[in-house]
Design an enzyme around this catalytic site. Structure first.
Site, PDB file in Angstrom:
ATOM      1  N   CYS A  66      28.885  41.432 -94.333  1.00 30.74           N
ATOM      2  CA  CYS A  66      29.571  42.242 -93.326  1.00 30.74           C
ATOM      3  C   CYS A  66      29.459  43.739 -93.621  1.00 30.74           C
ATOM      4  O   CYS A  66      28.397  44.325 -93.505  1.00 30.74           O
ATOM      5  CB  CYS A  66      31.026  41.790 -93.212  1.00 30.74           C
ATOM      6  N   GLU A  69      29.978  35.291 -91.488  1.00 32.06           N
ATOM      7  CA  GLU A  69      31.031  35.558 -92.473  1.00 32.06           C
ATOM      8  C   GLU A  69      32.291  34.786 -92.109  1.00 32.06           C
ATOM      9  O   GLU A  69      32.658  34.707 -90.937  1.00 32.06           O
ATOM     10  CB  GLU A  69      31.347  37.057 -92.507  1.00 32.06           C
ATOM     11  N   LYS A 106      30.695  39.272-102.511  1.00 33.45           N
ATOM     12  CA  LYS A 106      30.720  40.614-101.919  1.00 33.45           C
ATOM     13  C   LYS A 106      31.152  41.652-102.944  1.00 33.45           C
ATOM     14  O   LYS A 106      32.187  41.518-103.582  1.00 33.45           O
ATOM     15  CB  LYS A 106      31.669  40.619-100.716  1.00 33.45           C
TER      16      LYS A 106
END
Length: 475
Positions: free
Chosen positions: A382, A258, A330
């Site tokens: 993440c 990430e 995300k």
């Protein structure tokens, strides 16, 4: 004095056992056994505490527990750490008060009712904008594979229920000093119903091919910024990648963590307005075409925190863009850090954070898969692999494997990284799919479909991890 000292001592003991049961700054793996007895002292103390003192006791207990468990949050953002601890103080204030009410009015069934209440509490606190999965008692069992496997059937809730049931039943037996066979039999039956099916759960190993992956752990400080720093980090990623490819020339996919590439290389290449960022993008794309291996990277893309798959392409081709690419944005952002609510009362705080350099991301709207040849890849970014609903949706859409890109370097804490990992193993066990975790500083690893970590790099070191994982037929 003695009457006050004993309950306080029991609460303190319970607090220590609960803290030590999960990954922590003393024991990276945690001591899983402690989870099965950690609430016993607190339950006995609650029975001896008057109802008027219970709310404050619960608030202090919850605040201190998360101060220790999530101490790494304060390194990231002091107010985020304080906010989580105050939120948990409120939760445990209410939770202990409900526990006491049930113990007074439904004493005969309190061991069962309170197990359900505690389970409901854990469920509620993982949902919504403020959803936070760290500190759940179930993740203390992440190394106990036979238990982890049961999550394929019951999710994380079956194990949580067993842990609470064991604590509250044993506490009741110790407090009353009586052998109550009905409660013992109920507890044994609960174990058999929840654990036995998990013993027979098998990994989804009906795969026909192997995917060869090289994951790069660059151990780079995310607090450093500026185009010079970003360029240096990309050069380091290239160097580590070339080292790995020289040792494993048959690699089919390279993965970077990430925020490995902070610059929005796709759009800076397209608009050519910033020369240094354009040059960085051009250099990166030339590298990908040079090695002729797809690269999956954590990237900035149009102000989204994204996972981007870059596919090599002939630079001299007719298309204006030098590589092909696919993007996953995300969906579940970290509250007050990656995303900030647009509330009038909080506007001054948001403005101050933005002026101090804090960047807020756009929220991805769709959970889409990235495809490499015929392999469908779920790419939770993440924080997202701490939530079951994200990975389950990816699995329902046909994901063959999860590749998580994470960056927990900012925490400066192995405890934080192991707590994150302890949740990720359950995402594999719930779906039966392998998870590859590529991180900046740890824990870069391979998790099989039963939730067992089968390969892992040492944290806070530069290097790479090569793995071969079973997947569907590669075209």
């Amino acid at each position: 004095m003695r009457k006050t000292f004993l309950p306080l001592s029991l609460f303190a003991l319970s607090l220590i056992l609960t803290f030590l049961s999960s990954p922590n700054f003393i024991f990276n793996n945690g001591i899983s056994f402690f989870a099965w007895i950690c609430y016993i002292p607190a339950v006995i103390a609650l029975k001896k505490t008057s109802i008027k003192n219970v709310p404050l006791t619960g608030a202090v207990w919850g605040f201190l527990l998360f101060c220790f468990t999530c101490s790494w949050l304060y390194f990231y953002n002091f107010f985020a750490g304080l906010g989580v601890c105050f939120l948990m103080a409120v939760f445990y204030c209410l939770l202990f008060l409900i526990f006491k009410f049930i113990d007074i009015h439904f004493c005969k069934y309190s061991f069962l009712l309170n197990s359900i209440i505690f389970l409901l509490f854990e469920f509620i606190r993982t949902k919504g904008y403020l959803g936070f999965c760290y500190g759940q008692i179930v993740y203390s069992q992440w190394t106990v594979v036979p238990l982890v496997k049961t999550s394929r059937i019951y999710g994380v809730w079956g194990i949580s229920f067993l842990i609470y049931m064991t604590n509250f039943t044993l506490a009741e037996l110790i407090y009353t000093k009586k052998i109550q066979f009905s409660k013992i039999i109920f507890l044994i039956c609960s174990f058999l119903i929840i654990i036995l099916p998990g013993v027979f759960v098998s990994k989804k190993e009906n795969k026909t091919s192997t995917l060869k992956v090289l994951m790069i752990q660059n151990n780079s400080d995310p607090w450093k910024n500026g185009i010079g720093q970003y360029t240096q980090e990309v050069e380091q990623l290239k160097e580590l990648t070339l080292q790995g490819l020289s040792e494993y020339p048959d690699v089919q996919l390279v993965v970077w963590s990430e925020s490995a590439v902070v610059v929005d290389v796709i759009n800076h290449y397209k608009n050519k307005k910033n020369e240094r960022r354009y040059t960085l993008a051009q250099s990166l794309f030339e590298f990908i075409n040079q090695i002729n291996v797809p690269v999956l990277s954590g990237n900035n893309y149009l102000d989204y925190n994204s996972a981007v798959l870059f596919l090599p392409k002939d630079v001299s081709g007719t298309d204006d863009f030098p590589v092909n690419y696919q993007v996953y944005n995300k969906n579940h952002l970290v509250p007050f850090s990656e995303d900030f609510p647009d509330l009038i009362l909080l506007k001054p705080i948001k403005t101050k954070m933005e002026k101090s350099g804090n960047k807020f991301w756009k929220k991805g709207e769709d959970i889409n898969l990235i495809e490499l040849n015929s392999i469908k890849i779920g790419t939770p970014v993440c924080f997202e692999d701490t939530f079951s609903d994200i990975t389950k949706k990816m699995a329902e859409k046909g994901a063959d494997i999860f590749i998580n890109v994470s960056n927990d370097y900012w925490s400066d804490s192995a405890a934080c990284q192991y707590q994150h990992l302890s949740q990720a193993v359950f995402r594999s066990a719930e779906t039966g799919l392998y998870t590859l975790r590529c991180t900046n500083s740890g824990q870069t690893c391979v998790i099989d479909g039963s939730g067992k970590v089968i390969q892992m790099m040492e944290p806070f070191k530069k290097g790479f991890l090569y793995c071969e994982v079973p997947v569907n037929s590669i075209k």
